[in-house]
Design an enzyme around this catalytic site. Structure first.
Site, PDB file in Angstrom:
ATOM      1  N   LYS A  55       0.831  -1.206   0.000  1.00 55.08           N
ATOM      2  CA  LYS A  55       0.000   0.000   0.000  1.00 55.08           C
ATOM      3  C   LYS A  55       0.862   1.251   0.000  1.00 55.08           C
ATOM      4  CE  LYS A  55      -3.714  -2.276   2.587  1.00 55.08           C
ATOM      5  NZ  LYS A  55      -4.374  -2.441   3.883  1.00 55.08           N
ATOM      6  N   GLN A  99      -4.883  -1.479   9.762  1.00 53.73           N
ATOM      7  CA  GLN A  99      -4.697  -2.827   9.223  1.00 53.73           C
ATOM      8  C   GLN A  99      -5.232  -3.878  10.197  1.00 53.73           C
ATOM      9  OE1 GLN A  99      -3.576  -3.669   6.167  1.00 53.73           O
ATOM     10  NE2 GLN A  99      -3.995  -5.794   6.661  1.00 53.73           N
ATOM     11  N   ASP A 122     -11.372   2.364   4.145  1.00 57.57           N
ATOM     12  CA  ASP A 122     -11.786   0.982   3.909  1.00 57.57           C
ATOM     13  C   ASP A 122     -13.294   0.831   3.756  1.00 57.57           C
ATOM     14  OD1 ASP A 122      -9.784  -0.910   3.564  1.00 57.57           O
ATOM     15  OD2 ASP A 122      -9.316  -1.026   5.692  1.00 57.57           O
TER      16      ASP A 122
END
Length: 302
Positions: A55, A99, A122
């Site tokens: 990422k 994460q 997200d």
């Protein structure tokens, strides 16, 4: 019958990243704003570390700002919430990604709820989930379902309308938002799961089959309607059949069987996987555009 068309997610994702890079440059030029994503990693899970590095590289490649917070595994929940509060208040940060999985002593739901919805890169916040479910404007869509929809649109165009779609899996991360996206495309949607009666029969009715259960090669070739489009979200590591001590990646669909029946199918790897990070970059750009009052890329609007 000819083998299925292979849906090249890697190639589509490369094109999407190029379009995101153009959008980043345009936003810098028109508003002087550089999209920024804060990535928070707690602990040293090897798979998470690899994913986070990919990422961060993608952000740099596209000209975005990356704010990296790699925290020790024993970080207290209060400290993590305080960090999120600081990121929420930072105008240079347009997206926040925590994460997963988090260490067991941290309440994941509480942490995700602490991110302000407009920075929820997200798309997991309940406000974004609610906006998606009700068709409200401004929803940030979870990256994997969004990527899957973009691949379906590229494969079928406007032919999604009226199709029977089956989503195999009901997770908040993939299954439920995928079903909502397909409903918005005027599909007739069924959500199937481990308690579904006659699961193979349900799958055989589907013109579009999205498999997201995390069980290696669960969906067999004779479960698939001839000519159906199959989106395989699964990424499972299993022992290599011919090389002892090694592993290989497979999806939730028995690819070698399905490719002989389906009309189009995503491979594993190289299908949905590359789209997830590309859509994370897209979501971050879209959040920066909203914050700056600039037009949002159409692909981010699902």
């Amino acid at each position: 019958m000819a083998e299925a068309k292979i849906i090249d997610g890697k190639a589509f994702a490369a094109g999407l990243r190029a379009r995101v890079a153009e959008g980043v440059a345009a936003l810098k030029g028109s508003h002087g704003v550089t999209p920024g994503l804060a990535v928070v990693l707690v602990g040293e899970d090897p798979a998470s570390q690899v994913y986070v590095r990919s990422k961060e590289k993608a952000l740099a490649d596209l000209g975005m700002n990356s704010f990296d917070h790699h925290m020790p595994a024993d970080l207290g929940e209060a400290e993590l919430l305080a960090l999120i509060d600081r990121l929420n208040a930072d105008p240079a940060v347009h997206g926040i990604l925590v994460q997963l999985p988090l260490p067991r002593h941290i309440d994941t739901a509480r942490v995700l709820a602490r991110i302000v919805p407009e920075k929820d890169a997200d798309g997991f916040h309940v406000v974004n989930a609610g906006l998606l479910a009700t068709g409200g404007a401004g929803a940030i869509v979870p990256c994997t379902p969004l990527g899957s929809l973009l691949l379906l649109r590229d494969t079928l165009g406007s032919d999604l309308k009226g199709k029977r779609a089956l989503v195999l899996g009901r997770s908040n991360i993939v299954g439920k938002p995928m079903a909502q996206l397909l409903l918005q495309q005027d599909c007739t949607v069924t959500v199937a799961h481990s308690r579904t009666q006659d699961l193979p029969g349900e799958c055989r009715r589907a013109d579009i089959l999205v498999a997201a259960v995390g069980r290696p090669e669960m969906v067999r070739g004779d479960w698939i309607k001839p000519g159906a489009v199959v989106i395989d979200v699964g990424i499972n590591r299993i022992p290599h059949p011919t090389e002892p001590g090694k592993t290989r990646l497979v999806g939730d669909v028995a690819y070698d069987e399905a490719v002989k029946v389906a009309g189009a199918i995503t491979p594993v790897p190289g299908g949905v996987g590359p789209m997830t990070i590309a859509c994370l970059m897209l979501n971050t750009l879209a959040a920066a555009c909203r914050a700056a009052g600039a037009p949002v890329p159409a692909e981010a609007l699902a």
